[in-house]
Scaffold this motif. Structure first.
Motif, PDB file in Angstrom:
ATOM      1  N   ALA A  10       0.846  -1.194   0.000  1.00 52.24           N
ATOM      2  CA  ALA A  10       0.000   0.000   0.000  1.00 52.24           C
ATOM      3  C   ALA A  10       0.882   1.245   0.000  1.00 52.24           C
ATOM      4  O   ALA A  10       1.652   1.472   0.934  1.00 52.24           O
ATOM      5  N   ALA A  11       0.770   2.042  -1.045  1.00 51.63           N
ATOM      6  CA  ALA A  11       1.519   3.296  -1.149  1.00 51.63           C
ATOM      7  C   ALA A  11       0.791   4.191  -2.137  1.00 51.63           C
ATOM      8  O   ALA A  11       0.265   3.724  -3.152  1.00 51.63           O
ATOM      9  N   ASN A  12       0.754   5.474  -1.853  1.00 52.49           N
ATOM     10  CA  ASN A  12       0.060   6.395  -2.753  1.00 52.49           C
ATOM     11  C   ASN A  12       0.858   6.676  -4.018  1.00 52.49           C
ATOM     12  O   ASN A  12       0.292   7.006  -5.052  1.00 52.49           O
ATOM     13  N   SER A  13       2.160   6.530  -3.946  1.00 49.60           N
ATOM     14  CA  SER A  13       3.015   6.773  -5.104  1.00 49.60           C
ATOM     15  C   SER A  13       3.170   5.509  -5.938  1.00 49.60           C
ATOM     16  O   SER A  13       3.544   4.452  -5.422  1.00 49.60           O
ATOM     17  N   ARG A  39      -6.249   4.715  -0.422  1.00 47.39           N
ATOM     18  CA  ARG A  39      -7.696   4.884  -0.573  1.00 47.39           C
ATOM     19  C   ARG A  39      -8.387   3.549  -0.814  1.00 47.39           C
ATOM     20  O   ARG A  39      -9.517   3.325  -0.367  1.00 47.39           O
ATOM     21  N   ASP A  40      -7.715   2.633  -1.514  1.00 46.00           N
ATOM     22  CA  ASP A  40      -8.317   1.343  -1.844  1.00 46.00           C
ATOM     23  C   ASP A  40      -7.951   0.244  -0.854  1.00 46.00           C
ATOM     24  O   ASP A  40      -8.322  -0.918  -1.060  1.00 46.00           O
ATOM     25  N   LEU A  41      -7.222   0.603   0.191  1.00 48.22           N
ATOM     26  CA  LEU A  41      -6.697  -0.412   1.094  1.00 48.22           C
ATOM     27  C   LEU A  41      -7.798  -1.227   1.769  1.00 48.22           C
ATOM     28  O   LEU A  41      -7.756  -2.462   1.774  1.00 48.22           O
ATOM     29  N   ALA A  42      -8.780  -0.573   2.367  1.00 45.73           N
ATOM     30  CA  ALA A  42      -9.813  -1.290   3.114  1.00 45.73           C
ATOM     31  C   ALA A  42     -10.543  -2.297   2.228  1.00 45.73           C
ATOM     32  O   ALA A  42     -10.763  -3.450   2.623  1.00 45.73           O
ATOM     33  N   GLU A  43     -10.904  -1.872   1.018  1.00 47.19           N
ATOM     34  CA  GLU A  43     -11.621  -2.761   0.106  1.00 47.19           C
ATOM     35  C   GLU A  43     -10.773  -3.976  -0.268  1.00 47.19           C
ATOM     36  O   GLU A  43     -11.252  -5.113  -0.288  1.00 47.19           O
ATOM     37  N   GLN A  44      -9.491  -3.735  -0.545  1.00 50.90           N
ATOM     38  CA  GLN A  44      -8.623  -4.827  -0.980  1.00 50.90           C
ATOM     39  C   GLN A  44      -8.228  -5.749   0.174  1.00 50.90           C
ATOM     40  O   GLN A  44      -7.934  -6.925  -0.039  1.00 50.90           O
ATOM     41  N   LEU A  45      -8.204  -5.226   1.391  1.00 49.38           N
ATOM     42  CA  LEU A  45      -7.947  -6.095   2.540  1.00 49.38           C
ATOM     43  C   LEU A  45      -8.999  -7.183   2.619  1.00 49.38           C
ATOM     44  O   LEU A  45      -8.697  -8.358   2.841  1.00 49.38           O
ATOM     45  N   ASP A  46     -10.243  -6.802   2.411  1.00 47.75           N
ATOM     46  CA  ASP A  46     -11.343  -7.753   2.485  1.00 47.75           C
ATOM     47  C   ASP A  46     -11.310  -8.724   1.312  1.00 47.75           C
ATOM     48  O   ASP A  46     -11.576  -9.914   1.462  1.00 47.75           O
ATOM     49  N   GLU A  61       0.875  13.998   6.394  1.00 50.42           N
ATOM     50  CA  GLU A  61      -0.296  14.306   5.571  1.00 50.42           C
ATOM     51  C   GLU A  61      -1.201  13.109   5.340  1.00 50.42           C
ATOM     52  O   GLU A  61      -2.212  13.208   4.656  1.00 50.42           O
ATOM     53  N   ASP A  62      -0.884  11.975   5.923  1.00 45.08           N
ATOM     54  CA  ASP A  62      -1.648  10.774   5.653  1.00 45.08           C
ATOM     55  C   ASP A  62      -2.670  10.521   6.754  1.00 45.08           C
ATOM     56  O   ASP A  62      -2.347  10.580   7.931  1.00 45.08           O
ATOM     57  N   GLU A  63      -3.926  10.220   6.347  1.00 46.40           N
ATOM     58  CA  GLU A  63      -4.986   9.973   7.309  1.00 46.40           C
ATOM     59  C   GLU A  63      -5.152   8.489   7.614  1.00 46.40           C
ATOM     60  O   GLU A  63      -5.982   8.113   8.444  1.00 46.40           O
ATOM     61  N   THR A  64      -4.348   7.658   6.957  1.00 46.95           N
ATOM     62  CA  THR A  64      -4.486   6.218   7.142  1.00 46.95           C
ATOM     63  C   THR A  64      -4.238   5.818   8.581  1.00 46.95           C
ATOM     64  O   THR A  64      -4.917   4.953   9.133  1.00 46.95           O
ATOM     65  N   LEU A  65      -3.263   6.439   9.226  1.00 47.53           N
ATOM     66  CA  LEU A  65      -2.926   6.093  10.603  1.00 47.53           C
ATOM     67  C   LEU A  65      -4.124   6.253  11.524  1.00 47.53           C
ATOM     68  O   LEU A  65      -4.431   5.372  12.333  1.00 47.53           O
TER      69      LEU A  65
END
Length: 216
Positions: A10-13, A39-46, A61-65
Motif C-alpha cells: 500500500a503506497a500512494n506513489s 484509498r483502496d486499502l480497506a476494500e482490498q484487505l477484504d 499528511e496521511d490519514e491512514t494512521l
C-alpha cells in the motif's frame, strides 16, 4: 521454516509501489497479492486477505494512521509493516498504539524489509534500531496511556467472541457462527475492549491470552 507469506503493498506513489514490488519479488517466502493506494486499502484487505500489509506512510499528511483503529473494529486486520520518514518519538507511539507491528525507516534495505515482514507474520513486533533511541521508555510504553481495564470479568459469550477474534474472524463470520446479529457482535467486542482495557482486536487477543481466557 516460515510458510509463504501473502503481502499486500500500500503506497500512494506508483513509483513507490513498483519499487516495493521489486524488493519483495526477490524473496522466495513472500508472495505479492496486490499493490494499492491507501484509498483502496480497506476494500482490498477484504478481497485479498493478505497475511501482512507493507505500507509506505507519510505521517504529516496521511490519514491512514488515524483510520486504522476504526478499521480494526470492523474487520480482522493483518499484520502491518510501515515505512516512514522523519519519524518523531510521538509518531512511533501513535503507530504502536494503532496496532502496527513493524516500523522501519523509508530508506530500509531490502533485507530489513523482507525480514521484518517475515517476523511480523509470526506475531513478533519489529522496531528498527533507529527509532529505539527516540523513545523515552520501551517500545510498548505508549500503551500505558490507553484506557485501563475495568476489572470486570468477561461473560461466557464474550470469551467465545474473543476466541473467534483470535482466529482472525470478522464481524460477519462471528455473527454467522453464533447466529446473532452483527450489531450484537459489535456490542460484545466493545464490551471486551472496555473490560480488558484494549484499543484493538490484536491487543484484546493478546491481553486475553495473557489472562488465560483463551489459548493461542
Amino acid at each position: 521454516m516460515i510458510s509463504t507469506v501473502r503481502v499486500l503493498i500500500a503506497a500512494n506513489s506508483a513509483i513507490a509501489r513498483v519499487g516495493l514490488e521489486t524488493v519483495l519479488a526477490q524473496s522466495a517466502v513472500l508472495t505479492i497479492v496486490g499493490s494499492v493506494t491507501h484509498r483502496d486499502l480497506a476494500e482490498q484487505l477484504d478481497a485479498l486477505q493478505p497475511d501482512v500489509v507493507l505500507m509506505e506512510l507519510e505521517l504529516q499528511e496521511d490519514e491512514t494512521l488515524t483510520a486504522l483503529p476504526a478499521l480494526e473494529r470492523e474487520m480482522a486486520l493483518p499484520a502491518i509493516v510501515v515505512l516512514v520518514d522523519n519519524v518523531q518519538s510521538s509518531w512511533v507511539s501513535d503507530l504502536l498504539q494503532s496496532g502496527i507491528q513493524g516500523i522501519l525507516p523509508a530508506e530500509a534495505t531490502a533485507d530489513e524489509i523482507t525480514t521484518a515482514i517475515e517476523a511480523v507474520a509470526t506475531g513478533l513486533i519489529v522496531l528498527h534500531p533507529e527509532f529505539l533511541g527516540s523513545l523515552p521508555m520501551t517500545p510498548t510504553s505508549p500503551r500505558s496511556s490507553l484506557p485501563s481495564a475495568t476489572n470486570q470479568p468477561l461473560t461466557p459469550r464474550e470469551i467465545e467472541v474473543l476466541s473467534m477474534l483470535a482466529e482472525g474472524l470478522g464481524n460477519k463470520a462471528i455473527a454467522r457462527r453464533l447466529t446473532i446479529s452483527e450489531h450484537t457482535v459489535k456490542f460484545h467486542i466493545s464490551s471486551i475492549f472496555n473490560k480488558l482495557g484494549a484499543s484493538s482486536r490484536t491487543e484484546a487477543v493478546t491481553l486475553g491470552a495473557r489472562q488465560g481466557l483463551i489459548l493461542l
